[in-house]
Enzyme design. Structure first.
Site, short mmCIF file in Angstrom:
data_model
loop_
_atom_site.label_atom_id
_atom_site.label_comp_id
_atom_site.label_asym_id
_atom_site.label_seq_id
_atom_site.Cartn_x
_atom_site.Cartn_y
_atom_site.Cartn_z
N SER A 59 0.79 -1.37 -0.20
CA SER A 59 0.10 -0.23 0.28
C SER A 59 1.03 1.71 -0.32
CB SER A 59 -1.03 -0.37 1.03
OG SER A 59 -1.73 -0.46 1.20
N TYR A 119 -4.99 3.92 8.14
CA TYR A 119 -6.21 3.65 8.12
C TYR A 119 -6.74 4.01 9.86
CZ TYR A 119 -3.54 0.73 4.95
OH TYR A 119 -2.48 0.57 3.70
N LYS A 172 0.26 3.35 -2.97
CA LYS A 172 -1.07 4.13 -3.65
C LYS A 172 -0.20 5.59 -3.39
CE LYS A 172 -4.11 0.66 -0.92
NZ LYS A 172 -4.25 0.27 0.30
N VAL A 204 1.15 -3.55 4.10
CA VAL A 204 1.40 -5.12 4.22
C VAL A 204 2.26 -5.85 4.61
CG1 VAL A 204 -1.42 -5.58 4.82
CG2 VAL A 204 -0.09 -5.85 2.32
N TYR A 215 -3.46 -1.84 -9.92
CA TYR A 215 -3.92 -2.42 -8.50
C TYR A 215 -2.96 -3.24 -8.27
CZ TYR A 215 -4.47 -2.12 -3.56
OH TYR A 215 -4.83 -2.41 -2.11
N1 GLN Z 1 -2.11 -5.10 -2.26
C1 GLN Z 1 -2.61 -5.35 -0.22
C2 GLN Z 1 -4.44 -5.21 -0.83
O1 GLN Z 1 -5.10 -4.66 -2.16
C3 GLN Z 1 -2.61 -3.76 0.04
C4 GLN Z 1 -2.83 -3.62 1.07
C5 GLN Z 1 -2.17 -3.21 2.37
O2 GLN Z 1 -0.48 -2.39 1.83
N2 GLN Z 1 -2.42 -3.07 3.34
O3 GLN Z 1 -5.05 -5.93 0.12
#
Ligand code: GLN
Length: 304
Positions: free
Chosen positions: A63, A240, A66, A258, A188
Site C-alpha cells: 500500500s 487506515y 498508493k 502489508v 492496482y
Molecule cells: N495489495 C494489498 C491489498 O489490496 C495492499 C494492502 C495494504 O498494504 N494495506 O490488500
C-alpha cells in the site's frame, strides 16, 4: 543531530523486543517472508544518509505504492479528481466495503483500497501504457531503473483478490469506475507488488520532504502545493483505522504497507523508512511503528 547514534539505539531496543504481530498471510507469497527482517533508513535534506539492518534488501511495498499512484494522478489531473475520491479519514480497515455503500461509491480517501482503485482507474484512462508509465515514475523519483514489480507476488494476490474485485464492482455500479474491472485490478495489484528497499523508498519519499523536488538532481517533479496536500492525506489517512494512533505516537505523515514497510517524512528535514514484516491487528508493522515513535521521541522533533 546524532542520527546514526539514535538509529543504533532504536535497533538495539527492537532486537530486545518480542514481536507479537503476524506476517501478512492473505497474500500467500508474502507469508514466506522472514519475520525477523529489520531495516531502517533515514535520508536527510542535507543529503546525508543513516541506517541499519536489512536497509538495502527489497520487500513488497504494497500500500505504500498508493502514495506514488496518487502523486502521479495529481501531477496529471486537475482537482476534479477529488470529485471521485474524498480526502477524509475512513476510520475503517484498508479493505472495508461498508462506507462505500452509503456514500454512493465515493471512497473516503486515496490511501484505502477503494480510493487507490479509483486512482488506478484514472491512471488507466489517462496514460498510454499505465504499468510502464507507473514504473517509469518510480524510476524517475529514485534515479534507479532496476526497480520492478514481482510477478510471483502479483500472481499470488491476483488469485485472492475477491475483496478488491468486490470494491471495484460496487464502485462500478455507482458509475465511479470507468474502465474494465480486470484492467483496474491488474494495475492496482501490479503497483502493490513493486519491490523496493528502505534506502530506495527513502530516496523516493524525499520528494514529499523536499517540497516536490528530488534531492539527487534537484528536479521539481510536482508543485509544493500538491505535496502539501499529499502529506496532509498521509497524515490523516496513511494508517487506515490507526491513523490517529500513528499521529499520536509518531507525529509524522507516513504510509504503511502489508509487506511490513512504513515510509514517513519530516517536511524540510528527512524521509525515513522502516521494514519489519510482522503486522499488528490493524495491518501496520508493529516494530515499524515502534521505530518511528522512538525516532521522533529521541530526536525531540516531530511536525507537532
Ligand atoms: N495489495 C494489498 C491489498 O489490496 C495492499 C494492502 C495494504 O498494504 N494495506 O490488500
Amino acid at each position: 543531530m546524532q542520527y546514526q547514534q539514535i538509529l543504533n539505539t532504536i535497533e538495539t531496543e527492537i532486537l530486545a523486543l518480542k514481536n507479537t504481530g503476524n506476517v501478512a498471510s492473505y497474500i500467500p507469497e508474502l507469508a514466506k517472508v522472514d519475520a525477523n527482517k529489520l531495516g531502517m533508513h533515514l535520508y536527510c535534506n542535507d543529503a546525508s544518509h543513516y541506517g541499519f539492518g536489512n536497509e538495502d534488501e527489497r520487500f513488497s511495498i504494497q500500500s505504500i505504492s498508493k502514495v506514488f499512484s496518487l502523486t502521479l494522478a495529481m501531477s496529471l489531473l486537475d482537482d476534479t479528481l477529488f470529485e471521485r475520491v474524498d480526502v477524509e479519514p475512513s476510520g475503517d480497515p484498508f479493505n472495508s466495503l461498508i462506507q462505500l455503500e452509503y456514500e454512493n461509491g465515493i471512497p473516503r480517501n486515496p490511501l484505502i483500497n477503494a480510493g487507490a482503485l479509483v486512482i488506478a482507474d484514472t491512471l488507466i484512462s489517462t496514460l498510454e501504457n499505465p504499468k510502464k508509465d507507473f514504473l517509469d515514475f518510480i524510476h524517475k523519483i529514485t534515479n534507479n531503473t532496476t526497480i520492478k514489480s514481482n510477478q510471483k507476488v502479483f500472481d499470488s494476490e491476483k488469485r485472492y483478490s475477491h475483496r478488491n474485485a468486490s470494491l471495484l464492482n460496487l464502485m462500478k455500479s455507482f458509475g465511479n469506475i470507468k474502465n474494465d474491472i480486470e484492467t483496474v485490478l491488474d494495475l492496482y495489484i501490479f503497483q502493490c507488488a513493486i519491490e523496493m528497499s528502505c534506502s530506495e523508498l527513502a530516496t523516493a519519499f524525499m520528494i514529499y520532504a523536499n517540497a516536490g523536488k528530488t534531492l539527487f538532481n534537484d528536479t521539481q517533479l510536482i508543485s509544493p502545493i500538491k505535496i502539501k496536500r499529499i502529506n496532509a492525506i498521509m497524515q490523516t489517512c496513511g494508517f487506515y483505522d490507526e491513523a490517529g494512533e500513528f499521529s499520536f505516537r509518531v507525529g509524522l505523515p507516513g504510509k504503511s504497507g502489508v509487506g511490513g514497510g512504513i515510509a514517513a517524512i519530516h517536511p524540510g528535514q528527512y524521509a525515513v523508512t522502516v521494514w519489519s514484516p510482522p503486522l499488528n491487528p490493524k495491518g501496520n508493522s508493529e516494530h515499524g511503528m515502534y521505530a518511528l515513535e522512538r525516532l521522533t521521541t529521541l530526536t525531540g522533533y516531530s511536525i507537532f
